[in-house]
Design a protein around this motif. Structure first.
Motif, short mmCIF file in Angstrom:
data_model
loop_
_atom_site.label_atom_id
_atom_site.label_comp_id
_atom_site.label_asym_id
_atom_site.label_seq_id
_atom_site.Cartn_x
_atom_site.Cartn_y
_atom_site.Cartn_z
N ALA A 50 0.84 -1.19 0.00
CA ALA A 50 0.00 0.00 0.00
C ALA A 50 0.88 1.24 0.00
O ALA A 50 2.03 1.22 0.43
N ILE A 51 0.29 2.34 -0.48
CA ILE A 51 0.97 3.64 -0.54
C ILE A 51 0.09 4.65 0.17
O ILE A 51 -1.12 4.70 -0.06
N ALA A 52 0.72 5.44 1.03
CA ALA A 52 0.00 6.49 1.76
C ALA A 52 0.75 7.80 1.60
O ALA A 52 1.97 7.81 1.40
N PHE A 53 0.02 8.90 1.70
CA PHE A 53 0.63 10.22 1.70
C PHE A 53 0.41 10.84 3.07
O PHE A 53 -0.69 10.77 3.62
N TYR A 54 1.46 11.44 3.61
CA TYR A 54 1.41 12.00 4.95
C TYR A 54 0.78 13.38 4.94
O TYR A 54 1.15 14.24 4.15
N ASP A 55 -0.20 13.57 5.82
CA ASP A 55 -0.82 14.87 6.06
C ASP A 55 -0.57 15.20 7.53
O ASP A 55 -1.00 14.43 8.40
N PRO A 56 0.12 16.30 7.83
CA PRO A 56 0.46 16.59 9.23
C PRO A 56 -0.76 16.76 10.14
O PRO A 56 -0.65 16.59 11.35
N ARG A 57 -1.92 17.06 9.57
CA ARG A 57 -3.12 17.23 10.39
C ARG A 57 -3.82 15.91 10.68
O ARG A 57 -4.55 15.78 11.66
N LEU A 58 -3.62 14.91 9.82
CA LEU A 58 -4.35 13.64 9.95
C LEU A 58 -3.47 12.45 10.29
O LEU A 58 -3.83 11.61 11.10
N GLY A 59 -2.36 12.35 9.62
CA GLY A 59 -1.50 11.16 9.65
C GLY A 59 -1.28 10.72 8.23
O GLY A 59 -1.44 11.50 7.29
N ALA A 64 -3.58 4.05 -2.22
CA ALA A 64 -3.58 2.91 -3.15
C ALA A 64 -3.19 1.67 -2.35
O ALA A 64 -2.33 1.74 -1.46
N THR A 65 -3.82 0.54 -2.68
CA THR A 65 -3.52 -0.69 -1.96
C THR A 65 -3.73 -1.91 -2.85
O THR A 65 -4.58 -1.88 -3.75
N HIS A 66 -2.94 -2.94 -2.58
CA HIS A 66 -3.10 -4.24 -3.21
C HIS A 66 -3.25 -5.30 -2.12
O HIS A 66 -2.94 -6.45 -2.33
N SER A 67 -3.68 -4.87 -0.94
CA SER A 67 -3.74 -5.75 0.21
C SER A 67 -5.04 -5.54 0.97
O SER A 67 -5.54 -4.42 1.07
N GLN A 68 -5.57 -6.62 1.53
CA GLN A 68 -6.77 -6.49 2.36
C GLN A 68 -6.44 -5.89 3.72
O GLN A 68 -7.33 -5.49 4.46
N GLU A 69 -5.16 -5.81 4.05
CA GLU A 69 -4.74 -5.23 5.33
C GLU A 69 -4.95 -3.71 5.36
O GLU A 69 -5.14 -3.12 6.41
N TRP A 70 -4.91 -3.08 4.19
CA TRP A 70 -5.02 -1.62 4.07
C TRP A 70 -6.22 -1.27 3.22
O TRP A 70 -6.49 -1.92 2.22
N GLN A 71 -6.91 -0.19 3.56
CA GLN A 71 -8.07 0.29 2.81
C GLN A 71 -7.81 1.71 2.32
O GLN A 71 -7.26 2.53 3.08
#
Length: 84
Positions: A50-59, A64-71
């Motif tokens: 999975a790929i995440a983008f960091y937002d300092p206000r949220l986390g 994007a994900t190819h895993s059921q572990e991440w949504q």
């Protein structure tokens, strides 16, 4: 990912580190929105789950994900290393 002065789309992204298969990659840093799009495109072909983008206000927000572990839309609470 971050830039300290104006850049153009012709300037390359930093090289990818070794990404363990199945990991969550978090992209962070100040950059134009199109540079984030370029990073997502590059990372999509990586072994990351999975790929995440960091937002300092949220986390870190999974985009994007190819895993059921991440949504997509999942917010991951992370603490980034302190800047040197």
């Amino acid at each position: 990912m971050a830039v300290s002065s104006p850049i153009t789309p012709a300037e390359p992204l930093p090289p990818l580190p070794d990404i363990p298969r199945g990991s969550l990659v978090i992209v962070e840093g100040r950059a134009p929105i199109w540079r984030y799009g370029m990073a997502l495109h590059l990372l999509h072909g990586s072994p990351a789950a999975a790929i995440a983008f960091y937002d300092p206000r949220l986390g870190a927000v999974v985009v994007a994900t190819h895993s059921q572990e991440w949504q997509v839309g999942q917010v991951v609470d992370v603490t980034l290393p302190a800047e040197k």
